[in-house]
Design a protein around this motif. Structure first.
Motif, PDB file in Angstrom:
ATOM      1  N   UNK A 173      69.966  39.869  30.169  1.00 15.45           N
ATOM      2  CA  UNK A 173      70.258  39.394  28.820  1.00 15.45           C
ATOM      3  C   UNK A 173      69.239  38.305  28.507  1.00 15.45           C
ATOM      4  N   UNK A 174      68.375  38.560  27.548  1.00 16.41           N
ATOM      5  CA  UNK A 174      67.327  37.602  27.227  1.00 16.41           C
ATOM      6  C   UNK A 174      67.761  36.550  26.222  1.00 16.41           C
ATOM      7  N   UNK A 175      66.901  35.558  26.038  1.00 16.68           N
ATOM      8  CA  UNK A 175      67.172  34.441  25.137  1.00 16.68           C
ATOM      9  C   UNK A 175      67.458  34.915  23.711  1.00 16.68           C
ATOM     10  N   UNK A 176      66.709  35.890  23.220  1.00 13.80           N
ATOM     11  CA  UNK A 176      66.899  36.372  21.854  1.00 13.80           C
ATOM     12  C   UNK A 176      68.311  36.903  21.643  1.00 13.80           C
ATOM     13  N   UNK A 177      68.862  37.605  22.624  1.00 17.99           N
ATOM     14  CA  UNK A 177      70.230  38.126  22.493  1.00 17.99           C
ATOM     15  C   UNK A 177      71.244  36.986  22.428  1.00 17.99           C
ATOM     16  N   UNK A 178      71.062  35.971  23.283  1.00 20.48           N
ATOM     17  CA  UNK A 178      71.972  34.829  23.237  1.00 20.48           C
ATOM     18  C   UNK A 178      71.873  34.109  21.891  1.00 20.48           C
ATOM     19  N   UNK A 179      70.657  33.976  21.357  1.00 20.19           N
ATOM     20  CA  UNK A 179      70.490  33.306  20.059  1.00 20.19           C
ATOM     21  C   UNK A 179      71.098  34.138  18.929  1.00 20.19           C
ATOM     22  N   UNK A 180      71.000  35.463  19.020  1.00 18.67           N
ATOM     23  CA  UNK A 180      71.626  36.324  18.009  1.00 18.67           C
ATOM     24  C   UNK A 180      73.148  36.176  18.074  1.00 18.67           C
ATOM     25  N   UNK A 181      73.695  36.097  19.287  1.00 21.21           N
ATOM     26  CA  UNK A 181      75.141  35.882  19.441  1.00 21.21           C
ATOM     27  C   UNK A 181      75.538  34.504  18.918  1.00 21.21           C
ATOM     28  N   UNK A 182      74.695  33.491  19.148  1.00 18.50           N
ATOM     29  CA  UNK A 182      74.968  32.146  18.632  1.00 18.50           C
ATOM     30  C   UNK A 182      74.949  32.147  17.104  1.00 18.50           C
ATOM     31  N   UNK A 183      74.018  32.873  16.505  1.00 20.14           N
ATOM     32  CA  UNK A 183      73.963  32.994  15.048  1.00 20.14           C
ATOM     33  C   UNK A 183      75.281  33.568  14.515  1.00 20.14           C
ATOM     34  N   UNK A 184      75.755  34.629  15.140  1.00 23.77           N
ATOM     35  CA  UNK A 184      77.002  35.240  14.689  1.00 23.77           C
ATOM     36  C   UNK A 184      78.191  34.308  14.923  1.00 23.77           C
ATOM     37  N   UNK A 185      78.171  33.555  15.996  1.00 23.20           N
ATOM     38  CA  UNK A 185      79.237  32.575  16.250  1.00 23.20           C
ATOM     39  C   UNK A 185      79.253  31.516  15.144  1.00 23.20           C
ATOM     40  N   UNK A 186      78.069  31.087  14.717  1.00 23.40           N
ATOM     41  CA  UNK A 186      77.987  30.137  13.600  1.00 23.40           C
ATOM     42  C   UNK A 186      78.592  30.745  12.338  1.00 23.40           C
ATOM     43  N   UNK A 187      78.310  32.026  12.106  1.00 22.67           N
ATOM     44  CA  UNK A 187      78.823  32.697  10.909  1.00 22.67           C
ATOM     45  C   UNK A 187      80.345  32.849  10.964  1.00 22.67           C
TER      46      UNK A 187
END
Length: 184
Positions: A67-81
């Motif tokens: 699981x790369x950094x981009x996937x974690x950041x995409x999940x963080x974006x959705x968590x913010x939403x």
């Protein structure tokens, strides 16, 4: 998601952490499940905390492998939403489904009350993985990984994301100090 968690920190002293050697659980924090394929451990267990901004080199070592950094950041974006929309909003289920789709490859459909639907999950997946992840302040997010799952895809319990923000009391203290400094 989100769920509420309390973390027991036994680290070196820090202004935002309990003193070293104490056994005090910190304040409750929202955590977001990013792992569809593993069980939710509701008990106490040892975990690694990997800050996405300052410890991104540890991704895959102290987090799940593959699981790369981009996937974690995409999940963080959705968590913010989810936090913006509210956990009970109709879109929150699609956003959570998109997190699981990004991180685990499933689910692709969500029951919307009358039928199975993929449109909402797909839409949020596309937004998060193309442009949404870029807007995330990586230093504000930490991956919480069961120590049994570190560097592994199949072991341990679910992995979570949580946002790192100073407590309101800490912000008040900083504000009071700045006001006092300005007054002087």
């Amino acid at each position: 998601s989100p769920y509420m968690a309390r973390f027991l920190i036994n680290e070196a002293a820090s202004p935002l952490l309990p003193p070293a050697g104490t056994s005090t659980f910190g304040p409750g924090s929202d955590i977001f499940c990013v792992d569809f394929n593993h069980y939710a451990n509701t008990g106490t267990y040892n975990a690694y905390f990997t800050n996405l901004g300052t410890n991104s080199a540890d991704i895959g070592t102290y987090t799940r492998s593959g699981v790369g950094l981009t996937k974690y950041l995409a999940a963080a974006y959705l968590s913010e939403q989810i936090k913006i929309a509210g956990a009970s909003s109709p879109a929150a289920g699609d956003m959570n489904g998109a997190i699981w789709q990004i991180m685990s490859g499933e689910p692709t459909y969500r029951w919307n009350g009358s039928t199975w639907d993929a449109a909402g999950i797909t839409s949020w997946f596309n937004t998060a993985t193309t442009t949404g992840w870029i807007s995330v302040n990586a230093s504000n997010w930490v991956v919480v990984t069961d120590q049994l799952a570190a560097g592994n895809q199949t072991a341990g319990s679910q992995e979570y994301l949580t946002q790192v923000v100073p407590e309101p009391a800490t912000l008040l203290l900083i504000g009071t100090g700045l006001f006092g400094l300005l007054a002087v």
